[in-house]
Structure formats: C-alpha cells, structure tokens
Write a protein that holds these residues in place. Sequence first.
Motif, PDB file in Angstrom:
ATOM      1  N   LYS A 252       0.826  -1.207   0.000  1.00 47.84           N
ATOM      2  CA  LYS A 252       0.000   0.000   0.000  1.00 47.84           C
ATOM      3  C   LYS A 252       0.864   1.263   0.000  1.00 47.84           C
ATOM      4  O   LYS A 252       0.559   2.235  -0.686  1.00 47.84           O
ATOM      5  CB  LYS A 252      -0.931  -0.009   1.214  1.00 47.84           C
ATOM      6  CG  LYS A 252      -2.029  -1.057   1.135  1.00 47.84           C
ATOM      7  CD  LYS A 252      -2.939  -0.983   2.357  1.00 47.84           C
ATOM      8  CE  LYS A 252      -4.052  -2.014   2.265  1.00 47.84           C
ATOM      9  NZ  LYS A 252      -4.942  -1.975   3.447  1.00 47.84           N
ATOM     10  N   GLN A 254       3.980   1.525  -1.124  1.00 48.76           N
ATOM     11  CA  GLN A 254       4.629   1.647  -2.425  1.00 48.76           C
ATOM     12  C   GLN A 254       3.653   2.164  -3.474  1.00 48.76           C
ATOM     13  O   GLN A 254       4.017   2.975  -4.322  1.00 48.76           O
ATOM     14  CB  GLN A 254       5.206   0.288  -2.843  1.00 48.76           C
ATOM     15  CG  GLN A 254       6.387  -0.162  -1.985  1.00 48.76           C
ATOM     16  CD  GLN A 254       6.841  -1.562  -2.316  1.00 48.76           C
ATOM     17  OE1 GLN A 254       6.121  -2.336  -2.954  1.00 48.76           O
ATOM     18  NE2 GLN A 254       8.050  -1.904  -1.879  1.00 48.76           N
ATOM     19  N   LYS A 255       2.413   1.699  -3.417  1.00 55.68           N
ATOM     20  CA  LYS A 255       1.399   2.168  -4.359  1.00 55.68           C
ATOM     21  C   LYS A 255       1.115   3.661  -4.139  1.00 55.68           C
ATOM     22  O   LYS A 255       0.976   4.436  -5.099  1.00 55.68           O
ATOM     23  CB  LYS A 255       0.122   1.374  -4.205  1.00 55.68           C
ATOM     24  CG  LYS A 255      -0.974   1.730  -5.220  1.00 55.68           C
ATOM     25  CD  LYS A 255      -2.197   0.846  -5.036  1.00 55.68           C
ATOM     26  CE  LYS A 255      -3.246   1.151  -6.096  1.00 55.68           C
ATOM     27  NZ  LYS A 255      -3.688   2.564  -6.075  1.00 55.68           N
ATOM     28  N   SER A 256       1.043   4.079  -2.887  1.00 58.84           N
ATOM     29  CA  SER A 256       0.789   5.487  -2.576  1.00 58.84           C
ATOM     30  C   SER A 256       1.941   6.359  -3.063  1.00 58.84           C
ATOM     31  O   SER A 256       1.732   7.463  -3.596  1.00 58.84           O
ATOM     32  CB  SER A 256       0.597   5.659  -1.057  1.00 58.84           C
ATOM     33  OG  SER A 256      -0.538   4.959  -0.623  1.00 58.84           O
ATOM     34  N   LYS A 258       3.999   5.631  -5.532  1.00 61.85           N
ATOM     35  CA  LYS A 258       3.975   5.631  -6.993  1.00 61.85           C
ATOM     36  C   LYS A 258       2.912   6.583  -7.519  1.00 61.85           C
ATOM     37  O   LYS A 258       3.133   7.324  -8.492  1.00 61.85           O
ATOM     38  CB  LYS A 258       3.725   4.228  -7.505  1.00 61.85           C
ATOM     39  CG  LYS A 258       3.748   4.099  -9.022  1.00 61.85           C
ATOM     40  CD  LYS A 258       3.545   2.640  -9.440  1.00 61.85           C
ATOM     41  CE  LYS A 258       3.570   2.507 -10.954  1.00 61.85           C
ATOM     42  NZ  LYS A 258       3.368   1.099 -11.383  1.00 61.85           N
ATOM     43  N   ASP A 259       1.746   6.592  -6.874  1.00 60.20           N
ATOM     44  CA  ASP A 259       0.666   7.471  -7.303  1.00 60.20           C
ATOM     45  C   ASP A 259       1.018   8.942  -7.062  1.00 60.20           C
ATOM     46  O   ASP A 259       0.534   9.839  -7.772  1.00 60.20           O
ATOM     47  CB  ASP A 259      -0.644   7.124  -6.573  1.00 60.20           C
ATOM     48  CG  ASP A 259      -1.173   5.748  -6.961  1.00 60.20           C
ATOM     49  OD1 ASP A 259      -0.764   5.233  -8.015  1.00 60.20           O
ATOM     50  OD2 ASP A 259      -1.974   5.191  -6.191  1.00 60.20           O
ATOM     51  N   ALA A 260       1.843   9.175  -6.030  1.00 55.68           N
ATOM     52  CA  ALA A 260       2.190  10.545  -5.682  1.00 55.68           C
ATOM     53  C   ALA A 260       3.305  11.114  -6.541  1.00 55.68           C
ATOM     54  O   ALA A 260       3.524  12.345  -6.539  1.00 55.68           O
ATOM     55  CB  ALA A 260       2.592  10.620  -4.214  1.00 55.68           C
ATOM     56  N   GLN A 261       4.019  10.250  -7.278  1.00 53.00           N
ATOM     57  CA  GLN A 261       5.106  10.752  -8.116  1.00 53.00           C
ATOM     58  C   GLN A 261       4.565  11.609  -9.257  1.00 53.00           C
ATOM     59  O   GLN A 261       3.578  11.261  -9.901  1.00 53.00           O
ATOM     60  CB  GLN A 261       5.894   9.566  -8.713  1.00 53.00           C
ATOM     61  CG  GLN A 261       6.754   8.843  -7.678  1.00 53.00           C
ATOM     62  CD  GLN A 261       7.505   7.669  -8.284  1.00 53.00           C
ATOM     63  OE1 GLN A 261       7.317   7.334  -9.450  1.00 53.00           O
ATOM     64  NE2 GLN A 261       8.361   7.059  -7.498  1.00 53.00           N
ATOM     65  N   GLN A 263       3.144  14.394  -9.009  1.00 51.56           N
ATOM     66  CA  GLN A 263       2.107  15.328  -8.609  1.00 51.56           C
ATOM     67  C   GLN A 263       2.743  16.510  -7.865  1.00 51.56           C
ATOM     68  O   GLN A 263       3.682  16.317  -7.081  1.00 51.56           O
ATOM     69  CB  GLN A 263       1.094  14.622  -7.690  1.00 51.56           C
ATOM     70  CG  GLN A 263       0.298  13.520  -8.365  1.00 51.56           C
ATOM     71  CD  GLN A 263      -0.738  12.911  -7.451  1.00 51.56           C
ATOM     72  OE1 GLN A 263      -0.888  13.329  -6.328  1.00 51.56           O
ATOM     73  NE2 GLN A 263      -1.457  11.911  -7.977  1.00 51.56           N
TER      74      GLN A 263
END
Length: 265
Positions: A252, A254-256, A258-261, A263
Amino acid sequence: MSSGYSSLDDDLEECFFTAKSTFFRNLPSKVPSKNVCKPLEEEEEEEVKPRAPTLQEIKQKIDSYNAKEKNCLGMKLGDDGTYTGFIKVHLKLRRPVTVPAGVRPQSVYDALKEVNPADITDKRTSFYLPLDAIKQLHISSTTTVSEVIQGLLKKFMVVDNPQKFALFKQIRKDGQVLFQKLSIADCPLYLRLLAGPDTDVLSFVLKENETGEVEWDAFSIPELQNFLIILDKEENEKIQQVHKKYSKFRQKLQKSLKDAQGQPG
C-alpha cells in the motif's frame, strides 16, 4: 476472598496438586494438647454442620426439580435414598491435553465410547480440546467431583494426571460471572438439585488446577516435548501472520508513493 469465589478475570486461588504441594505440605507448628479445653467463645463460633436431608425432603426437592426441568432430563429417586440425574460440564481448558499416540479421540459432540486398554501405548501426543465444549454426564447423588473429573478424562482418552484439573461451580452475581473451586469430595448432583435445573443459576466448569504460574514439574518429558512442538507451530503461524500483514502494508505504501510521483506539492 472470604466467600471463596473469584471473578472471571482473577487468577485462581488454588494450586497444582503436585508431589511437592500435596505430600509435603507444611504441618502446623503447634499441636494443642488433648487435655486443653477450648474456650467457650471458640466453641460457640464453630460452624454447625448442616443436617442431612431426610428421604421425604429429598423426594420433595426432586419433585420440584422435575417440575421445572423442560428437557426430559429429570432426576430419579431410588429405593435406597440415592438418586440419579444429569449434569452438564463446560470444558474451558487453555492448555493441550495428552492422549495416547495413534488413538484419535471422538468429537466432544459425538457419543463417546470407553477406552480400550489395548489401545493405550507409551507414546503420547497432545491436542487442544474445543474451547467451551459441553459434555453431559449421567451420575448419581454419591458421585464425587473426583469421580466426575476422572470420568471426563477417561471418556476423552486423556492420560494426564487428574490432579492437574479441577471442577468449578459457576454462578452469576451482581452482573459478574464468579467461580468457586469444588472439593474433590463434593457431590455435583446434590448441588444441581439444590440449585434447580437452570444453568444460569449454577453450572459446572472443568479448568486447569492452577494459580497462574504453571507447575512444569508436574508434566512428564514427553508432555513437555509435545508442548514445545505446539508452541513452535504457533510461533511460526504468528510470524507468517506478521509477515503477511506488513507485506500488505508495504504494498500500500509503495502504491501510494507511486501514485504521488509527478504530482505537485
């Protein structure tokens, strides 16, 4: 406690009946002389033993009990003044019990057979009885707590020393569940008769006979080895659960990340 009761969360006040505690109890340091009379005040304070009920009183209590019993499990009075009936025992054992290796006990919910002595071997294994399992026993008014415990262990093919277990009566008082350890000479069916058939008023519970500290000297080497095997298995299961929990947490994060990169802010 002066009443002899302990709450559900309190440690039990009685101890293991090991060789150390049973046969080597401290004797009183002073023994009163036979020629010394007790003061009058002490004689008056001595508890008067309750009078044994008459046959007519027992018959009346049984009739009253049977009138309240709704499950066709009434008591039956014999010609000799003894009577028979049923009690239910809740099994609340926190530690595994020992049985002969290769002999698989029947489910506590099935009809249990007697143990065949030919099946008993020197090899033993351990397992947990289902928590809060209930066993119904048909006993007589002369059946003692000691005999109830031995009968339960025999039916479940448990080869542990009966002195490792104790029978408690459970009552509800002021919103609390209280336990009192019964003497091995007490007769459970008589207590059942006095309390009536309502198990909310009185029920019987089989527990380990302990103070909170386990008396490991009371167990044999094979029993201790089996405990270690069980503990190792439980430890590995807990480790796997922790690994799985934090693996999901890492995914979770790592996913967060990755999603934040990419932005802003």
